[in-house]
Write a protein that holds these residues in place. Structure first.
Motif, PDB file in Angstrom:
ATOM      1  N   ASN A  26      17.922  -6.389 -22.029  1.00  0.00           N
ATOM      2  CA  ASN A  26      18.264  -5.105 -21.406  1.00  0.00           C
ATOM      3  C   ASN A  26      19.537  -5.204 -20.582  1.00  0.00           C
ATOM      4  O   ASN A  26      20.333  -4.262 -20.539  1.00  0.00           O
ATOM      5  CB  ASN A  26      17.091  -4.603 -20.557  1.00  0.00           C
TER       6      ASN A  26
ATOM      7  N   GLN B 122      13.233  -2.721 -28.345  1.00  0.00           N
ATOM      8  CA  GLN B 122      12.663  -3.344 -27.144  1.00  0.00           C
ATOM      9  C   GLN B 122      11.457  -2.568 -26.633  1.00  0.00           C
ATOM     10  O   GLN B 122      10.429  -3.151 -26.265  1.00  0.00           O
ATOM     11  CB  GLN B 122      13.727  -3.449 -26.052  1.00  0.00           C
TER      12      GLN B 122
ATOM     13  N   MET C  99      17.518  -0.597 -28.083  1.00  0.00           N
ATOM     14  CA  MET C  99      16.658  -0.237 -26.954  1.00  0.00           C
ATOM     15  C   MET C  99      15.285   0.230 -27.437  1.00  0.00           C
ATOM     16  O   MET C  99      14.250  -0.099 -26.841  1.00  0.00           O
ATOM     17  CB  MET C  99      17.319   0.863 -26.123  1.00  0.00           C
TER      18      MET C  99
ATOM     19  N   TYR D 103      18.844  -6.287 -31.218  1.00  0.00           N
ATOM     20  CA  TYR D 103      20.099  -6.362 -30.454  1.00  0.00           C
ATOM     21  C   TYR D 103      21.030  -7.445 -31.004  1.00  0.00           C
ATOM     22  O   TYR D 103      22.226  -7.479 -30.683  1.00  0.00           O
ATOM     23  CB  TYR D 103      19.804  -6.690 -28.978  1.00  0.00           C
TER      24      TYR D 103
ATOM     25  N   SER E 114       7.410  -3.825 -26.356  1.00  0.00           N
ATOM     26  CA  SER E 114       7.024  -4.068 -24.969  1.00  0.00           C
ATOM     27  C   SER E 114       5.510  -3.924 -24.845  1.00  0.00           C
ATOM     28  O   SER E 114       4.780  -4.004 -25.845  1.00  0.00           O
ATOM     29  CB  SER E 114       7.739  -3.065 -24.056  1.00  0.00           C
TER      30      SER E 114
END
Length: 657
Positions: A212, A522, A519, A579, A526
């Motif tokens: 991040n 991610q 993003m 990423y 999570s």
């Protein structure tokens, strides 16, 4: 090997057998990773100074990799939970395969009135799915849909097509939810808070927080360019509408259209047709790659004869890779043409990794198979090399390079000079990219195959391939081979410069889209998939999560009707590491400038930069921490230990150029 065969082999029975073999091997690896005795013996060796002290840095790295694999596999849990881990892992594999297989929109086609499609090339519309008195039905995904979104002046039509093409069936979204929740359960079973935390533990990033920090820094660096591009598109839209409405804004379905209009204007200003492919015959491009590698790394390609049964298709060609000091160091099979049943995706497969064959293994083979050549036994008759001065024997990397180029039609007359396969500039970039992976496998020199070449951290593996895209656009590199196939005239570099300028238009918006997807990756990996209640009420919903990411970080809102995550196939392979491509693009840009001087004064074709990159990155494969490779390559000790600060620093470099 099984993955290669199931993706590439022309015979369906071979592909089916390879698919079954892949599933069996996947399950077997899960069993190995949950076998306590293996971990106990490894920990015992690591804890014995007499043993561990005799290991070199590569052997220690391999030991740490194996320990991390065990830790990800819930190996310290009771038998019942270990079996649950294997079952859940197998279910992840099955759901992932199903998700990829079922990627299609809810509506396969939609109808438009003839007037709404008048801006589309009639030749493109020939591929429409249906025609009727009131209009034409066109597919919602694929080349026709892409062209339509870039061409249709009617905004309502663009909106309709954009939404339809990004709306997945509910069953596909349910598969995705099951897939993400099963991954989260596996991570929890292994003692991790999330799947991303588990999957990042052996990557350069190491943690979701570090990822991040990189994405936020990159987003900040990209913000100004994105804003400028959006303002240019908005001016075009207001000019086109001409009603002075102050509420007009760029919508998600506008981006492709106005970016295409900008590119068309730039092409028209150049007043020159694009004939670049005439300078890129496939044979000369391959020759150019050999010349480039000779100058930069001291290796070249030599065509090699093919034995009966050696290749899987008659169009496959074999090249031996020859080092100026070591002789043959790799075998490269080039499968570059499209054919029915072959995956259209360009790829690099290491069919056999490089490794050192120790004398003890040769001796053992001699004893067990006294009537056979021990090297044939050890290596199945595949390529090896022996260095007499150091008395070391290596199993050579064997690589398949896969592309999907179209072969030209055969000459109409027997006496006609056959036209070679001509590549677009994008094809050239693709070939250079895949060859970047190949050179990583070729020049990796490790004792153990598990850390050979591209078998390094996922977020480091794309660096050599992305770097090669910079070489593909360099004037001095192109001068090595880019000549007209008929006249032998050299390629005028201003044609390339114009193309690059067109490609850079919209780069900010494109980079933003990749940041948003990273993003989203991610967020999906999570703790959220197992959340019972999310903000706003209700349990985990992948569409709500996507909309939240776009609302918070995007310059354009995603329409509420869409569910584009149903087409995000990279979630299956990358799982918390999407990423990586952006990360390696940022690093590659820095390396190009710092190590190869941005190509200035012929630096791209000189040995100095190539030797530095070979010594600090390529030869190590995965046997050295990637941050240490970067610190040595860029001569920046701040990077040596990695962490969130180093990740943020890479984000500040940006991905321009």
């Amino acid at each position: 090997m099984a993955d290669f065969v199931r993706s590439t082999h022309p015979d369906d029975s071979w592909r089916q057998a390879a698919t079954e073999a892949y599933a069996m091997l996947f399950e077997f690896m899960n069993v190995l990773n949950t076998t306590p005795d293996l971990k106990i013996r490894l920990e015992s060796a690591l804890g014995d100074p007499k043993v561990a002290a005799g290991w070199n840095s590569e052997e220690n790295m391999v030991a740490q990799i194996l320990l991390r694999d065990f830790s990800k596999s819930a190996i310290d849990l009771p038998d019942g939970k270990r079996r649950a881990f294997v079952d859940l892992s197998n279910r992840i594999s099955q759901l992932g395969t199903k998700f990829i297989k079922d990627m299609r929109p809810e509506l396969s086609s939609i109808s438009f009135q003839h007037r709404q499609l008048r801006d589309i090339d009639p030749l493109v519309l020939q591929h429409a799915t249906g025609r009727h008195l009131t209009g034409i039905s066109i597919p919602t995904v694929g080349p026709v849909a892409v062209t339509a979104l870039r061409s249709m002046k009617d905004e309502a039509a663009r909106q309709k097509l954009y939404i339809a093409g990004r709306t997945a069936p509910k069953a596909q979204l349910q598969t995705l939810q099951d897939f993400l929740q099963t991954r989260a359960k596996v991570a929890n079973l292994s003692g991790y808070r999330s799947y991303a935390e588990m999957n990042l533990s052996d990557k350069l990033a190491q943690s979701p927080a570090a990822v991040n920090s990189f994405l936020l820094a990159l987003s900040k660096d990209n913000e100004l360019q994105t804003r400028q591009e959006m303002e240019e598109m908005l001016l075009m839209k207001k000019s086109e509408q001409g009603d002075g409405d102050p509420s007009v804004q760029i919508e998600a379905w506008d981006r492709d259209y106005y970016q295409a209009q900008q590119a068309n204007k730039q092409r028209s200003r150049s007043r020159r047709p694009d004939f670049m492919s005439a300078y890129f015959s496939l044979g000369t491009v391959m020759q150019g790659l050999s010349r480039l590698f000779t100058q930069v790394y001291g290796v070249r390609f030599e065509p090699a004869p093919i034995s009966p049964g050696e290749v899987w298709d008659p169009d496959v060609r074999r090249l031996d890779v020859m080092d100026e000091n070591e002789g043959r160091i790799a075998v490269l099979y080039c499968d570059l043409f499209a054919r029915p049943g072959k995956s259209p995706n360009p790829a690099h497969f290491t069919l056999r990794c490089s490794r050192r064959i120790p004398p003890s293994e040769i001796k053992e083979a001699s004893v067990l198979h006294s009537n056979l050549d021990p090297m044939q036994v050890i290596n199945d008759g595949m390529a090896i090399s022996h260095n007499a001065s150091s008395n070391t024997t290596y199993q050579l990397p064997t690589i398949a390079l896969i592309c999907d180029f179209e072969q030209p039609p055969s000459a109409a007359h027997a006496h006609a000079h056959p036209e070679p396969t001509l590549l677009s500039f994008r094809n050239v970039q693709t070939l250079f990219h895949e060859m970047g992976h190949a050179i990583h496998s070729i020049l990796g020199r490790t004792a153990h195959q598990v850390v050979s070449g591209t078998r390094c951290a996922t977020d480091f593996a794309e660096l050599p391939s992305v770097l090669m895209e910079h070489f593909a656009a360099d004037a001095h590199v192109l001068a090595l081979f880019a000549r007209h196939w008929q006249t032998d005239a050299p390629l005028p570099y201003d044609m390339v410069a114009e193309r690059l300028a067109i490609e850079r238009r919209g780069q900010g918006v494109e980079t933003e889209q990749q940041i948003l997807l990273a993003m989203l990756d991610q967020a999906y990996h999570s703790h959220l998939p197992l959340t019972i209640t999310m903000p706003g009420g209700g349990g985990f919903d992948s569409t709500t999560v996507l909309q939240d990411v776009w609302d918070r970080y995007g310059s354009v809102r995603e329409p509420r009707e869409t569910s584009a995550q149903g087409f995000f196939g990279h979630l299956v392979e990358y799982g918390g590491t999407y990423y990586s491509y952006l990360f390696d693009r940022a690093i590659a840009g820095k390396v190009w400038q710092e190590v190869f001087a941005g190509g200035r004064d012929g630096a791209a074709v000189r040995r100095e930069g190539g030797q530095r990159f070979r010594d600090e990155v390529l030869r190590w494969g995965g046997s050295r921490d990637g941050w240490k490779c970067l610190a040595g390559l860029l001569r920046d000790e701040r990077l040596r230990d990695g962490g969130p600060e180093a990740m943020a620093e890479v984000g500040k470099w940006g991905v321009k150029g």
